[in-house]
Design a protein around this motif. Structure first.
Motif, PDB file in Angstrom:
ATOM      1  N   LEU A 154      26.364  36.217  51.107  1.00  0.00           N
ATOM      2  CA  LEU A 154      26.954  36.517  49.801  1.00  0.00           C
ATOM      3  C   LEU A 154      26.889  35.324  48.863  1.00  0.00           C
ATOM      4  O   LEU A 154      26.582  35.471  47.670  1.00  0.00           O
ATOM      5  CB  LEU A 154      28.399  36.976  49.983  1.00  0.00           C
ATOM      6  CG  LEU A 154      28.576  38.344  50.651  1.00  0.00           C
ATOM      7  CD1 LEU A 154      30.042  38.632  50.920  1.00  0.00           C
ATOM      8  CD2 LEU A 154      27.980  39.453  49.786  1.00  0.00           C
ATOM      9  N   TYR A 155      27.154  34.130  49.362  1.00  0.00           N
ATOM     10  CA  TYR A 155      27.098  32.948  48.496  1.00  0.00           C
ATOM     11  C   TYR A 155      25.661  32.636  48.094  1.00  0.00           C
ATOM     12  O   TYR A 155      25.402  32.209  46.956  1.00  0.00           O
ATOM     13  CB  TYR A 155      27.728  31.741  49.202  1.00  0.00           C
ATOM     14  CG  TYR A 155      29.193  31.923  49.543  1.00  0.00           C
ATOM     15  CD1 TYR A 155      29.957  32.914  48.921  1.00  0.00           C
ATOM     16  CD2 TYR A 155      29.827  31.131  50.489  1.00  0.00           C
ATOM     17  CE1 TYR A 155      31.286  33.094  49.231  1.00  0.00           C
ATOM     18  CE2 TYR A 155      31.165  31.299  50.804  1.00  0.00           C
ATOM     19  CZ  TYR A 155      31.894  32.290  50.174  1.00  0.00           C
ATOM     20  OH  TYR A 155      33.208  32.474  50.481  1.00  0.00           O
ATOM     21  N   SER A 156      24.722  32.854  49.013  1.00  0.00           N
ATOM     22  CA  SER A 156      23.305  32.672  48.667  1.00  0.00           C
ATOM     23  C   SER A 156      22.878  33.679  47.607  1.00  0.00           C
ATOM     24  O   SER A 156      22.077  33.364  46.722  1.00  0.00           O
ATOM     25  CB  SER A 156      22.430  32.828  49.913  1.00  0.00           C
ATOM     26  OG  SER A 156      22.737  31.853  50.881  1.00  0.00           O
ATOM     27  N   THR A 157      23.423  34.893  47.697  1.00  0.00           N
ATOM     28  CA  THR A 157      23.119  35.912  46.692  1.00  0.00           C
ATOM     29  C   THR A 157      23.565  35.476  45.306  1.00  0.00           C
ATOM     30  O   THR A 157      22.839  35.660  44.317  1.00  0.00           O
ATOM     31  CB  THR A 157      23.805  37.243  47.071  1.00  0.00           C
ATOM     32  OG1 THR A 157      23.290  37.702  48.327  1.00  0.00           O
ATOM     33  CG2 THR A 157      23.572  38.304  46.010  1.00  0.00           C
ATOM     34  N   ALA A 158      24.760  34.896  45.229  1.00  0.00           N
ATOM     35  CA  ALA A 158      25.265  34.427  43.931  1.00  0.00           C
ATOM     36  C   ALA A 158      24.346  33.355  43.345  1.00  0.00           C
ATOM     37  O   ALA A 158      24.042  33.363  42.145  1.00  0.00           O
ATOM     38  CB  ALA A 158      26.683  33.885  44.094  1.00  0.00           C
ATOM     39  N   VAL A 159      23.881  32.434  44.186  1.00  0.00           N
ATOM     40  CA  VAL A 159      22.985  31.366  43.714  1.00  0.00           C
ATOM     41  C   VAL A 159      21.635  31.949  43.270  1.00  0.00           C
ATOM     42  O   VAL A 159      21.100  31.585  42.215  1.00  0.00           O
ATOM     43  CB  VAL A 159      22.784  30.318  44.818  1.00  0.00           C
ATOM     44  CG1 VAL A 159      21.727  29.294  44.398  1.00  0.00           C
ATOM     45  CG2 VAL A 159      24.099  29.616  45.130  1.00  0.00           C
ATOM     46  N   LEU A 160      21.097  32.877  44.061  1.00  0.00           N
ATOM     47  CA  LEU A 160      19.803  33.480  43.730  1.00  0.00           C
ATOM     48  C   LEU A 160      19.879  34.263  42.416  1.00  0.00           C
ATOM     49  O   LEU A 160      18.947  34.216  41.600  1.00  0.00           O
ATOM     50  CB  LEU A 160      19.353  34.405  44.857  1.00  0.00           C
ATOM     51  CG  LEU A 160      18.854  33.715  46.133  1.00  0.00           C
ATOM     52  CD1 LEU A 160      18.617  34.742  47.226  1.00  0.00           C
ATOM     53  CD2 LEU A 160      17.586  32.917  45.869  1.00  0.00           C
ATOM     54  N   ILE A 161      20.975  34.975  42.210  1.00  0.00           N
ATOM     55  CA  ILE A 161      21.110  35.742  40.968  1.00  0.00           C
ATOM     56  C   ILE A 161      21.250  34.814  39.774  1.00  0.00           C
ATOM     57  O   ILE A 161      20.767  35.114  38.670  1.00  0.00           O
ATOM     58  CB  ILE A 161      22.302  36.716  41.072  1.00  0.00           C
ATOM     59  CG1 ILE A 161      21.965  37.830  42.080  1.00  0.00           C
ATOM     60  CG2 ILE A 161      22.629  37.330  39.722  1.00  0.00           C
ATOM     61  CD1 ILE A 161      23.087  38.813  42.313  1.00  0.00           C
ATOM     62  N   ALA A 162      21.895  33.653  39.964  1.00  0.00           N
ATOM     63  CA  ALA A 162      21.979  32.669  38.875  1.00  0.00           C
ATOM     64  C   ALA A 162      20.575  32.184  38.490  1.00  0.00           C
ATOM     65  O   ALA A 162      20.241  32.094  37.299  1.00  0.00           O
ATOM     66  CB  ALA A 162      22.860  31.494  39.301  1.00  0.00           C
ATOM     67  N   MET A 183      27.552  41.314  39.899  1.00  0.00           N
ATOM     68  CA  MET A 183      27.584  41.294  41.364  1.00  0.00           C
ATOM     69  C   MET A 183      27.887  39.894  41.875  1.00  0.00           C
ATOM     70  O   MET A 183      28.671  39.721  42.809  1.00  0.00           O
ATOM     71  CB  MET A 183      26.249  41.783  41.918  1.00  0.00           C
ATOM     72  CG  MET A 183      25.964  43.251  41.688  1.00  0.00           C
ATOM     73  SD  MET A 183      24.264  43.698  42.146  1.00  0.00           S
ATOM     74  CE  MET A 183      24.178  43.078  43.830  1.00  0.00           C
ATOM     75  N   ALA A 184      27.255  38.889  41.274  1.00  0.00           N
ATOM     76  CA  ALA A 184      27.466  37.510  41.720  1.00  0.00           C
ATOM     77  C   ALA A 184      28.905  37.060  41.487  1.00  0.00           C
ATOM     78  O   ALA A 184      29.471  36.309  42.288  1.00  0.00           O
ATOM     79  CB  ALA A 184      26.499  36.576  40.993  1.00  0.00           C
ATOM     80  N   SER A 185      29.517  37.540  40.396  1.00  0.00           N
ATOM     81  CA  SER A 185      30.881  37.122  40.060  1.00  0.00           C
ATOM     82  C   SER A 185      31.921  37.637  41.050  1.00  0.00           C
ATOM     83  O   SER A 185      33.002  37.063  41.165  1.00  0.00           O
ATOM     84  CB  SER A 185      31.238  37.593  38.645  1.00  0.00           C
ATOM     85  OG  SER A 185      31.326  39.013  38.601  1.00  0.00           O
ATOM     86  N   ILE A 186      31.597  38.714  41.780  1.00  0.00           N
ATOM     87  CA  ILE A 186      32.570  39.272  42.719  1.00  0.00           C
ATOM     88  C   ILE A 186      32.200  38.970  44.173  1.00  0.00           C
ATOM     89  O   ILE A 186      32.825  39.507  45.091  1.00  0.00           O
ATOM     90  CB  ILE A 186      32.720  40.795  42.532  1.00  0.00           C
ATOM     91  CG1 ILE A 186      31.400  41.516  42.818  1.00  0.00           C
ATOM     92  CG2 ILE A 186      33.215  41.129  41.140  1.00  0.00           C
ATOM     93  CD1 ILE A 186      31.530  43.025  42.795  1.00  0.00           C
ATOM     94  N   CYS A 187      31.197  38.123  44.367  1.00  0.00           N
ATOM     95  CA  CYS A 187      30.767  37.814  45.745  1.00  0.00           C
ATOM     96  C   CYS A 187      31.878  37.156  46.547  1.00  0.00           C
ATOM     97  O   CYS A 187      32.067  37.453  47.732  1.00  0.00           O
ATOM     98  CB  CYS A 187      29.534  36.908  45.719  1.00  0.00           C
ATOM     99  SG  CYS A 187      27.977  37.822  45.528  1.00  0.00           S
TER     100      CYS A 187
END
Length: 337
Positions: free
Chosen positions: A251-259, A115-119
């Motif tokens: 969406l960008y915050s989601t990518a950071v949180l998932i990392a 999910m984070a890779s396609i944000c």
């Protein structure tokens, strides 16, 4: 043979357990934040725009909401599981329950990494969909009461006008002919060959609330339409830019949180194995709160009975030589996990 066997004192075991619990709570907090962001953005945008059933916007943020809810629930179960195995490590099926919980956590985190890779690409697709939806709403501003209410609420609430700027209203056929005096020379100047009329007029909701004075959103009603203050009294920012700030930030915050979630889940998976095996081995050695060895995989895990026994491992780690005491005849409920 045990994999990465380490001797933990009682104090070290307690510190290790606290670290595991704190990491699980951190994952739980990340799950709650993801859930809250999904619900919040869905509420903010859907109350301002109307999307078709099954649209990309609905799919993305429903998925985020459900994902955050699952991460929250998974780690809530993990808090209880950590408490149980620390105090009742010899309980039936404890080893299997921890193993299944760990596998589920890793699989969910790997899904989150996808999910984070396609944000970033998703943010671009959502911007295109928002542009199309805004244009549809602007065209139906005077023919659909629901759209009029939504557009007005959005432009007032976000202090924006049009899609990219107020010029979008000048290029969009939203004032139907029946609302205009067609024989007026001012109106005829803006008539197209196909009969459409697009005068430089914007809705009243484009007016800035911080300007002290009249709003010139309809210059055709001024004594001298060529000399007006439209751009001084109308919000200069487009609504797409305002919405993209919310969407891209989410969406960008989601990518950071998932990392962060990935790193924490790997840490929990490793440390919880040491924590559990050290607690179980302490019981097997006869003192629940004494020092004991812990490992990623070894004796007593899923019925494994080969290799050095617990006393031999414990004495080896303590540097006191090997013991010939064999614990193989001992069968614990966890052996059958």
């Amino acid at each position: 043979m045990a994999v990465l066997d380490i001797k933990f004192t009682k104090t070290q075991r307690e510190r290790l357990h606290r670290c595991v619990v704190l990491a699980v709570f951190a994952n739980l907090l990340i799950g709650f934040i993801l859930f809250f962001m999904g619900v919040f953005v869905s509420f903010v945008i859907t109350t301002k725009l109307r999307f078709d059933e099954g649209s990309l916007f609905g799919l993305v943020f429903r998925t985020m909401t459900l994902y955050g809810l699952y991460v929250f629930a998974h780690n809530l179960v993990g808090v209880k599981l950590c408490y149980n195995y620390f105090h009742y490590a010899e309980g039936p099926g404890m080893n299997l329950r921890l193993f299944v919980w760990t596998l589920l956590g890793l699989s969910v985190v790997l899904t989150g990494c996808f999910m984070a890779s396609i944000c970033f690409s998703t943010a671009d697709l959502l911007a295109v969909q928002l542009r199309q939806t805004l244009l549809e709403g602007m065209k139906k501003y005077f023919t659909d009461v629901s759209w009029k209410r939504r557009i007005d609420n959005m432009q007032i609430g976000m202090q924006c006008c049009g899609i990219d700027s107020s010029d979008d209203w000048h290029k969009t056929y939203w004032l139907q002919r029946e609302f205009l005096v067609l024989d007026s020379p001012d109106i005829l100047r803006y008539a197209k060959l196909d009969g459409r009329v697009t005068p430089p007029v914007v809705p009243w909701s484009c007016c800035r609330i911080d300007v002290k004075g009249p709003c010139y959103h309809d210059p055709l009603q001024l004594p001298n339409p060529e000399q007006n203050s439209t751009y001084e009294s109308v919000n200069p920012r487009g609504c797409l830019a305002a919405m993209k700030t919310v969407l891209n930030g989410t969406l960008y915050s989601t990518a950071v949180l998932i990392a962060f979630l990935f790193v924490l889940q790997v840490l929990v998976s490793v440390l919880s194995r040491f924590d559990f095996t050290a607690a179980r081995n302490a019981v097997a050695l006869g003192d629940r709160w004494a020092a004991s060895p812990g490992w990623l995989f070894g004796r007593l895990d899923f019925g494994l009975a080969s290799g050095p026994n617990l006393c031999q491992i414990d004495r080896k780690n303590s540097g006191r030589g090997d013991s010939m005491i064999d614990l193989r005849p001992l069968v614990y409920s966890s052996d059958t996990d």
